[in-house]
Design a protein around this motif. Structure first.
Motif, PDB file in Angstrom:
ATOM      1  N   SER A  99     -47.654  64.630  66.307  1.00  0.00           N
ATOM      2  CA  SER A  99     -47.139  65.931  65.860  1.00  0.00           C
ATOM      3  C   SER A  99     -47.103  65.962  64.346  1.00  0.00           C
ATOM      4  CB  SER A  99     -45.746  66.191  66.432  1.00  0.00           C
ATOM      5  OG  SER A  99     -44.796  65.306  65.878  1.00  0.00           O
ATOM      6  N   THR A 100     -47.388  67.132  63.812  1.00  0.00           N
ATOM      7  CA  THR A 100     -47.296  67.369  62.380  1.00  0.00           C
ATOM      8  C   THR A 100     -47.210  68.871  62.165  1.00  0.00           C
ATOM      9  OG1 THR A 100     -48.300  66.959  60.208  1.00  0.00           O
ATOM     10  CG2 THR A 100     -49.813  67.435  62.013  1.00  0.00           C
ATOM     11  N   ALA A 101     -46.650  69.279  61.044  1.00  0.00           N
ATOM     12  CA  ALA A 101     -46.505  70.700  60.719  1.00  0.00           C
ATOM     13  C   ALA A 101     -45.784  71.462  61.833  1.00  0.00           C
ATOM     14  CB  ALA A 101     -47.874  71.331  60.446  1.00  0.00           C
ATOM     15  N   SER A 133     -53.421  72.259  70.170  1.00  0.00           N
ATOM     16  CA  SER A 133     -52.096  72.178  69.553  1.00  0.00           C
ATOM     17  C   SER A 133     -51.142  73.098  70.299  1.00  0.00           C
ATOM     18  CB  SER A 133     -52.138  72.563  68.069  1.00  0.00           C
ATOM     19  OG  SER A 133     -52.374  73.944  67.909  1.00  0.00           O
ATOM     20  N   VAL A 158     -50.302  60.021  62.005  1.00  0.00           N
ATOM     21  CA  VAL A 158     -50.115  61.067  60.996  1.00  0.00           C
ATOM     22  C   VAL A 158     -49.794  60.402  59.669  1.00  0.00           C
ATOM     23  CG1 VAL A 158     -48.709  63.016  60.256  1.00  0.00           C
ATOM     24  CG2 VAL A 158     -49.373  62.806  62.654  1.00  0.00           C
ATOM     25  N   ASN A 160     -49.116  61.481  55.699  1.00  0.00           N
ATOM     26  CA  ASN A 160     -48.889  62.553  54.715  1.00  0.00           C
ATOM     27  C   ASN A 160     -49.234  63.928  55.280  1.00  0.00           C
ATOM     28  OD1 ASN A 160     -48.153  60.577  52.790  1.00  0.00           O
ATOM     29  ND2 ASN A 160     -50.288  60.293  52.178  1.00  0.00           N
ATOM     30  N   GLY A 161     -48.852  64.152  56.529  1.00  0.00           N
ATOM     31  CA  GLY A 161     -49.053  65.455  57.143  1.00  0.00           C
ATOM     32  C   GLY A 161     -50.419  65.684  57.745  1.00  0.00           C
ATOM     33  N   LYS A 162     -51.343  64.732  57.557  1.00  0.00           N
ATOM     34  CA  LYS A 162     -52.690  64.857  58.109  1.00  0.00           C
ATOM     35  C   LYS A 162     -52.902  63.826  59.214  1.00  0.00           C
ATOM     36  CE  LYS A 162     -54.522  66.728  53.790  1.00  0.00           C
ATOM     37  NZ  LYS A 162     -55.489  66.571  52.675  1.00  0.00           N
ATOM     38  N   ILE A 163     -53.784  64.130  60.136  1.00  0.00           N
ATOM     39  CA  ILE A 163     -54.006  63.278  61.302  1.00  0.00           C
ATOM     40  C   ILE A 163     -55.202  62.368  61.056  1.00  0.00           C
ATOM     41  CG2 ILE A 163     -54.516  63.233  63.771  1.00  0.00           C
ATOM     42  CD1 ILE A 163     -53.221  66.021  63.942  1.00  0.00           C
TER      43      ILE A 163
END
Length: 342
Positions: A99-101, A133, A158, A160-163
């Motif tokens: 999960s991110t954002a 998503s 994940v 720094n917010g990137k996958i």
């Protein structure tokens, strides 16, 4: 979104609604059309961060029923069922889940190839590049940009917010050492430096100390992405083999009837796990100060599909086990498990 709460400006009203827990959102939107618009507005989730009401939840997908996810709320000890993931691949497995954002991502994977013994036809997709998503704002699944490489049994983290995804196997069953990174804001994948070739590229990913670690099944070799993201560094960690979870940036491993904690001078036994002696293919994941053991198969009475959730509280001098509410819809082999902050 006008007149949400009589006598209050809308920006204040939004901050009031932001304090309502996520599991009650479906009821909030039944109040009025303006409340429905507010519940499905990104402004509400921004306000949740501002007022400190964001929630740390667990997302789980099991073998049965196929492609169904549930979310666990640890504060209220309850399960929320999501819409079925709309992939055309039945019993999607061996995928990456992160999960991110504020969204849950399900990446790649596939279905173990099944060949009909009478016709020779192959059922389903062996490896996939598809990306889905789940957006809790609109409470729906949506397709995202496909990966550059179809893969399954790969590392997924994940950073720094990137996958970041790396390694795994392709549709032909061959190893791949290619890595790539996904930007959720731009919805694009870009190629990254390849992993170092190793004998077995069935791998998993874990974040330790803010760095991506790629662990290869059955090997002590670990590949770590350097701070610049420009190359992978080989390390020999000699960790025990078994289920792994990270709790408060500490590594815990289940092996030989115990939970072991990785410390500077080696592995230290934290607690006994004799109760899991004949439990297989469960998920082990950290959330807050707790370590969760979820689902799986029990061999005590045949092959029983489990929905059990056992929790080890580690923030005390003597770690203790207790049971949480079992999954209400999912059971059996855990296909995916990750945290979600919303």
């Amino acid at each position: 979104m006008s007149g949400l709460i009589e006598g209050l400006p809308d920006d204040v009203a939004i901050r009031c609604l932001a304090r309502v827990p996520f599991y009650l959102h479906p009821k909030l939107e039944l109040v009025s059309r303006s409340w429905q618009a507010a519940i499905h507005s990104p402004d509400l989730f921004k306000a949740r961060q501002e007022v400190g009401s964001s929630e740390e939840l667990l997302c789980v997908c099991a073998f049965d029923p196929e492609n169904l996810w549930q979310i666990y709320d640890p504060l209220r000890d309850l399960w929320i069922t999501l819409p079925v993931l709309p992939s055309k691949i039945r019993h999607l497995s061996n995928f990456g889940a992160v999960s991110t954002a504020g969204k849950l991502f399900v990446i790649g994977g596939g279905r173990d190839a099944f060949v009909d013994p009478l016709t020779g036809d192959q059922d389903g997709c062996f490896a996939s590049d598809e990306v889905w998503s789940y957006d809790p704002v609109v409470r729906q699944w949506g397709p995202r940009a496909s990966m550059l490489v179809r893969r399954y049994k790969f590392a997924c983290c994940v950073l720094n917010g990137k996958i970041v995804v790396a390694g795994g196997f392709t549709s032909s069953g061959e190893s791949t050492y290619q890595a790539e990174m996904y930007d959720p804001e731009k919805d694009v994948w870009i190629a990254m430096p390849d992993l170092h070739p190793v004998y077995n590229s069935a791998c998993s990913g874990v974040m330790i100390g803010g760095k991506v670690h790629v662990l290869h099944k059955g090997l002590s070799t670990v590949q770590v992405l350097d701070n610049a993201g420009a190359r992978w560094i080989l390390e020999d960690c000699e960790w025990l083999q078994g289920p792994m979870a990270v709790v408060q940036d500490a590594v815990y491993l289940m092996s030989h009837g115990h939970i072991h904690k990785q410390e500077k001078d080696g592995m230290k036994v934290a607690v006994s796990t004799s109760k899991f002696g004949r439990r297989f293919w469960f998920a082990m994941i950290g959330l807050g100060d707790d370590l969760y053991v979820i689902g799986g198969l029990s061999c005590y009475d045949g092959m029983k599909l489990l929905s059990d959730v056992d929790v080890l509280t580690l923030g005390t001098e003597r770690p203790t086990w207790h049971q949480a509410a079992p999954m209400t819809r999912c059971r059996g082999i855990i296909r995916g498990c990750t945290q979600l902050r919303i």
